[in-house]
Design a protein around this motif. Sequence first.
Motif, PDB file in Angstrom:
ATOM      1  N   VAL B 560       2.630  79.909  51.540  1.00 42.67           N
ATOM      2  CA  VAL B 560       2.758  78.519  51.129  1.00 42.67           C
ATOM      3  C   VAL B 560       4.102  77.965  51.607  1.00 42.67           C
ATOM      4  CG1 VAL B 560       2.814  76.926  49.174  1.00 42.67           C
ATOM      5  CG2 VAL B 560       1.260  78.902  49.156  1.00 42.67           C
ATOM      6  N   LEU B 561       4.027  76.904  52.366  1.00 44.62           N
ATOM      7  CA  LEU B 561       5.232  76.277  52.919  1.00 44.62           C
ATOM      8  C   LEU B 561       5.941  75.458  51.833  1.00 44.62           C
ATOM      9  CD1 LEU B 561       3.488  75.127  56.185  1.00 44.62           C
ATOM     10  CD2 LEU B 561       5.351  76.807  56.074  1.00 44.62           C
ATOM     11  N   SER B 562       7.144  75.004  52.126  1.00 43.65           N
ATOM     12  CA  SER B 562       7.869  74.140  51.188  1.00 43.65           C
ATOM     13  C   SER B 562       7.050  72.908  50.844  1.00 43.65           C
ATOM     14  CB  SER B 562       9.190  73.679  51.799  1.00 43.65           C
ATOM     15  OG  SER B 562       9.904  74.766  52.290  1.00 43.65           O
ATOM     16  N   SER B 563       6.254  72.476  51.779  1.00 44.14           N
ATOM     17  CA  SER B 563       5.436  71.278  51.553  1.00 44.14           C
ATOM     18  C   SER B 563       4.346  71.517  50.519  1.00 44.14           C
ATOM     19  CB  SER B 563       4.786  70.851  52.869  1.00 44.14           C
ATOM     20  OG  SER B 563       3.887  71.859  53.298  1.00 44.14           O
ATOM     21  N   GLY B 564       4.117  72.794  50.177  1.00 42.68           N
ATOM     22  CA  GLY B 564       3.094  73.092  49.176  1.00 42.68           C
ATOM     23  C   GLY B 564       1.753  73.498  49.759  1.00 42.68           C
ATOM     24  N   VAL B 565       1.593  73.375  51.062  1.00 44.74           N
ATOM     25  CA  VAL B 565       0.317  73.806  51.651  1.00 44.74           C
ATOM     26  C   VAL B 565       0.511  75.121  52.397  1.00 44.74           C
ATOM     27  CG1 VAL B 565      -0.557  71.441  51.869  1.00 44.74           C
ATOM     28  CG2 VAL B 565       0.550  72.557  53.820  1.00 44.74           C
ATOM     29  N   THR B 566      -0.587  75.819  52.616  1.00 44.01           N
ATOM     30  CA  THR B 566      -0.507  77.084  53.344  1.00 44.01           C
ATOM     31  C   THR B 566      -0.294  76.820  54.829  1.00 44.01           C
ATOM     32  OG1 THR B 566      -2.874  77.105  53.736  1.00 44.01           O
ATOM     33  CG2 THR B 566      -2.099  78.195  51.718  1.00 44.01           C
ATOM     34  N   VAL B 567       0.151  77.864  55.526  1.00 40.88           N
ATOM     35  CA  VAL B 567       0.346  77.760  56.973  1.00 40.88           C
ATOM     36  C   VAL B 567      -0.947  77.331  57.653  1.00 40.88           C
ATOM     37  CG1 VAL B 567       0.727  79.122  59.060  1.00 40.88           C
ATOM     38  CG2 VAL B 567       2.267  79.390  57.108  1.00 40.88           C
ATOM     39  N   ILE B 568      -2.062  77.957  57.287  1.00 41.28           N
ATOM     40  CA  ILE B 568      -3.311  77.652  57.989  1.00 41.28           C
ATOM     41  C   ILE B 568      -3.772  76.237  57.672  1.00 41.28           C
ATOM     42  CG2 ILE B 568      -4.790  78.720  56.203  1.00 41.28           C
ATOM     43  CD1 ILE B 568      -5.459  78.835  59.981  1.00 41.28           C
ATOM     44  N   GLN B 569      -3.606  75.827  56.412  1.00 42.47           N
ATOM     45  CA  GLN B 569      -4.027  74.471  56.080  1.00 42.47           C
ATOM     46  C   GLN B 569      -3.102  73.443  56.717  1.00 42.47           C
ATOM     47  OE1 GLN B 569      -6.956  73.936  54.663  1.00 42.47           O
ATOM     48  NE2 GLN B 569      -6.641  71.767  55.124  1.00 42.47           N
ATOM     49  N   HIS B 570      -1.826  73.798  56.825  1.00 42.27           N
ATOM     50  CA  HIS B 570      -0.895  72.925  57.541  1.00 42.27           C
ATOM     51  C   HIS B 570      -1.357  72.721  58.984  1.00 42.27           C
ATOM     52  CE1 HIS B 570       3.057  71.263  58.815  1.00 42.27           C
ATOM     53  NE2 HIS B 570       2.762  71.892  59.950  1.00 42.27           N
ATOM     54  N   ILE B 571      -1.756  73.817  59.619  1.00 48.55           N
ATOM     55  CA  ILE B 571      -2.224  73.703  61.001  1.00 48.55           C
ATOM     56  C   ILE B 571      -3.404  72.736  61.082  1.00 48.55           C
ATOM     57  CG2 ILE B 571      -3.349  74.968  62.888  1.00 48.55           C
ATOM     58  CD1 ILE B 571      -1.588  77.404  62.095  1.00 48.55           C
ATOM     59  N   TYR B 572      -4.384  72.939  60.217  1.00 53.36           N
ATOM     60  CA  TYR B 572      -5.545  72.044  60.248  1.00 53.36           C
ATOM     61  C   TYR B 572      -5.134  70.605  59.942  1.00 53.36           C
ATOM     62  CZ  TYR B 572      -8.295  76.421  59.897  1.00 53.36           C
ATOM     63  OH  TYR B 572      -8.846  77.661  60.096  1.00 53.36           O
ATOM     64  N   ASP B 573      -4.375  70.427  58.872  1.00 56.60           N
ATOM     65  CA  ASP B 573      -4.036  69.062  58.435  1.00 56.60           C
ATOM     66  C   ASP B 573      -3.265  68.303  59.511  1.00 56.60           C
ATOM     67  OD1 ASP B 573      -5.240  69.521  56.022  1.00 56.60           O
ATOM     68  OD2 ASP B 573      -3.366  69.803  54.893  1.00 56.60           O
ATOM     69  N   THR B 574      -2.255  68.967  60.079  1.00 59.44           N
ATOM     70  CA  THR B 574      -1.432  68.249  61.052  1.00 59.44           C
ATOM     71  C   THR B 574      -2.226  67.956  62.321  1.00 59.44           C
ATOM     72  OG1 THR B 574      -0.543  70.376  61.791  1.00 59.44           O
ATOM     73  CG2 THR B 574       0.793  69.081  60.244  1.00 59.44           C
TER      74      THR B 574
END
Lengths: 641, 641
Positions: B560-574
Amino acid sequence: MIDAAWLPARAWRAIGSRRIRVTGHGLLVDTVVDELRQACARFGGEVVRGTGGDPCDLEMSLGGDGSLGGEGYELSGDETCTVLRAGQPHGLLYGLFHLLRSDDSPATGVFRPAVPRRMLDHWDNVDVHPVMGQVERGYAGGSLFWRAGEPRRDLARVTAYARLLAACGINAVALNNVNVHATEARLLTDRLGEVAELAGVFRHYGIRTHLAVSFAAPVLHGMSTADPLDRRVRAWWESTTVDVYATIPDFGGYLVKADSEGQPGPFTYGRSHADGANMLADALARHGGVVHWRAFVYNHRQDWRDRGVDRARAAHDHFTPHDGTFRDNVVLQVKHGPLDFQAREPVSPLIAAMPDTRIGVEFQVTQEYTGQQRHVCYLAPMWSELLRGAHGPAVADSAAEFVAVANVGDDPFWTGHPLAQANLYAFGRLAWEPGLDPAALLDEWAGLTFPGAPRRLHDALHAIMDDSWRTYERYTAPLGVGFMVRPGHHYGPDVDGYEYTPWGTYHHADRDGVGVDRTVATGTGCAGLYPKPWAKIYESPDECPDELALFFHHLPYQHVLSSGVTVIQHIYDTHFAGAREAAEMRERWAGLAGTVPPAKYERVRELLDEQVRSAEEWRDQVNTYFFRKSGVPDARGRRIY
Amino acid sequence: MIDAAWLPARAWRAIGSRRIRVTGHGLLVDTVVDELRQACARFGGEVVRGTGGDPCDLEMSLGGDGSLGGEGYELSGDETCTVLRAGQPHGLLYGLFHLLRSDDSPATGVFRPAVPRRMLDHWDNVDVHPVMGQVERGYAGGSLFWRAGEPRRDLARVTAYARLLAACGINAVALNNVNVHATEARLLTDRLGEVAELAGVFRHYGIRTHLAVSFAAPVLHGMSTADPLDRRVRAWWESTTVDVYATIPDFGGYLVKADSEGQPGPFTYGRSHADGANMLADALARHGGVVHWRAFVYNHRQDWRDRGVDRARAAHDHFTPHDGTFRDNVVLQVKHGPLDFQAREPVSPLIAAMPDTRIGVEFQVTQEYTGQQRHVCYLAPMWSELLRGAHGPAVADSAAEFVAVANVGDDPFWTGHPLAQANLYAFGRLAWEPGLDPAALLDEWAGLTFPGAPRRLHDALHAIMDDSWRTYERYTAPLGVGFMVRPGHHYGPDVDGYEYTPWGTYHHADRDGVGVDRTVATGTGCAGLYPKPWAKIYESPDECPDELALFFHHLPYQHVLSSGVTVIQHIYDTHFAGAREAAEMRERWAGLAGTVPPAKYERVRELLDEQVRSAEEWRDQVNTYFFRKSGVPDARGRRIY
């Protein structure tokens, strides 16, 4: 110093020490006599022409009842006299080379080629292409014919080349690249003289000369259209062809890559491949020429996201509707596999699917995807499997002729890798007689190439070369899935190199499995395009030959192959084995110092260093890639990075 | 028709309608007067020289106590009269452009550049390089200086270019590619006349001309060695440099890429970078010239299997031992990041690690890794973050000067993408004053470039450009991991493109996680090369800024990143967000028809189509790649292929 390849002077010793009578006349008979006279001058024999006179120990003559055909010959005689009889001069020439390779124990019998045309396609450019260079997919230096836009006019070299080709049975060449650029389009017209000069050399060895032409040639020469149904376009091709034959009376015909990878074609005008090919065929027919129309047509701008599109179906789907509509002098030239000269593919489903069309099967002697003449990869076993139908319909049953992309250049060893000469030799011989045994062909080639060499050289060549294609397969893409090469130059590994591209060559590996589902049940349906029993065999993951498992199926890493190991363990095992085998090749070669000429020894030694390095790179990239994806460790605990 | 960029005639309206007095003499004063006279001729103003006479509403003069330095100026006055005073003519020139961009409400105060040299490096070749073309990493057509081996001699164009550079504060250019090929090595000698001609143009706008030179230049000119400690080599450089200054008295100096990516350097002779740089510095010193010695040195034949080697450490490890040993007129030119101009990298650890060396920080205005001038990517926010130290040590605290690789060519819009002009403009302005706000710079640039444009154009440019760098980051490589581009040309996605190569640019993605462990505790130790507090911040996966998470850490997909989302979800979201934002840019631009000149509107419109296509390709390749590896579905159920 140019390597003599499979025609060293010493190979002529047995023939050149005989007393030989040659009866008959014509250009090729003169060629035969010239060859014999040179050999006899060296080894003390004698050539006499015409009938009568003292008895000879080799009698060569024309005649017979025509059953031998245009190229066949009959060998007979006893221990005191060999008799070679041919219906036509071509047969004398091929019979002569037969005697040469059989040395002092010639077989007796009647010999005819399996197919009437055995052709080499050169992918030579006239200009140096900014990306592809002088020879597209050429790994043996520059072109024998052109250099930097100008004809080389090294006719002695071309003569030596024509002899080599005749000695393995080739009787047709296309001089230039199927990707016909603007300069090369002029070979048909303004620059026809350069073609005629080369044709004059090849003619002396029974080889007819063909040209690759652009379908857009009329437009490149100033017309507003190349529509094959346009009267003016047809007239342009007819008159151009008349001019060609006025200059080169035995011109072979046109080779065309149309509507393929950006090359122009009849689609531009809403016409079919049959419309296009037949127009050219009509222009050639009365001159005795043929059209080779390549079937390498597919969508090279495919969306990788769309798994419904399958390049492996493309040629089949494009061409089968036109079966029976091509003129008799059209040869549909089909690559042996449905993709593109991979080290392992099934046979193209198109080959057996057009019974009313003349099919020319295209092989690739130049090792684009099989080591680029830096790796030892003796291809005859692969071709033999395809011809015999080891894992699919037998190519030899459907092929009306055989074509191969050439592997020579101005390299002193002709083919870059000296051992790659065997591929050119074997292609010619298999095209003549598809049932030949690859190991026996290796004997033939090695016997000619290294006359008088010790037994251990022959043993070592077998040990290095016999299985070298399977070794190459082991350390590259597994189980028929193909590609995994660096895009563009196609050398060395890049597992995902083509995975997200428009080229239609995918492996679909994810964390659970790998391979392309080409079944009828759940995939692209490609498996269903094959005749019985192959459609059914390919459809089933349990019956499909392991060699093609990932070509036809997307399989879990833990799927157990017929061999008893899982897909993932097979990947690891074969990659470790292949790299080890490459290292063993190098060791074997190291033991041959002194048995082959030093320059040739050294060239092969250097290349084996590169092969070992490259094989280890393949091993490590492929193993690492699949370990990272699957998470399954090697059952034998070997090093994966 | 060449685009006027940020110097359209209409931008001169306010100045050109004034009565202006200019006092002082010299080449640059003449340039200022010429500019003013042209403006006044168009808009009704008047220029007078020398003291005395009627009162003016703009007074420009030389003088003062020297505190303004060589390039500073002071603005003062009231509503009736503006007063511009400079210590040297350079200051008048920069003051003039200050007035131009401030239009009718000039600030008052004293203005001096943060650093004395603000330089552009052209990567132009004289010959067309077979791979790199006329301009290496050039995305705006051919070179302004050479075409196919010959000087272009389009001095009007070069003059227009020099004006543009002066107007944003650039005062030095290196004309040719740092990869110096054989032809280009002659610019220093036989072809010096071509350099002199260009230097003559640049001189009129206060810009000194530099040359990239080959360290092997003595060898290329016939000597047997280029050993920097060899007496004859030193003499060659000294005498060559004397000749250069005899021809170009204000020549700037030499730019050298040595022992880097195959370029020759002192390592060949067992000498150090300091030995090499100091030899050149000694030859230049008495003429007032400088050496720019690039620190872009790393092993580009790295074994990808060896995780102990870290390219991100290389420049630091090569150069820090030599701190304090370089001559005063050596500038060590360091790329801003430790890898190579990625859309997101930490600052190079070298920049703050050589307090006793003059550091020039190199940016890349040409968008090699940031969309290649086919994508809108306004880079000022990235540079500003680096200069200010948003996520690491502030570059502005350590840099003695600023350099950037140029993005212009003979394209009618100078930079290919018309909006990429803003990057060149902003680089010059930030080099002058690193604290400037990127959004304010965009106002400046847009105000000059689109004089009189409606408010909605300015609003739309902000909406499109302000966040465009972060948009680009979102749809490309995630979380600072970098690369994932197609090898060679570096355009478009190829996640594994560099993963198994010798180039040292890896992401180490497997089925469990992704990123490079550069910690001291378990990785390459790169994090420890930074000053406090950054070494500690980077070392901790919890404290490390999200932007750099995968640069410094190999993290599980579920981290979980500082932003609160996981690395994999961050990849998808961004990636979904980035592609959507690109589509929104296109929509906004579509609303601007009629507010910008039609040709410029149309060019941007076409390029935005490509950007949207490319952003979707990035989105889908990156998302599919990580979905196939991780097996984790998108929490929001969006389409992943």
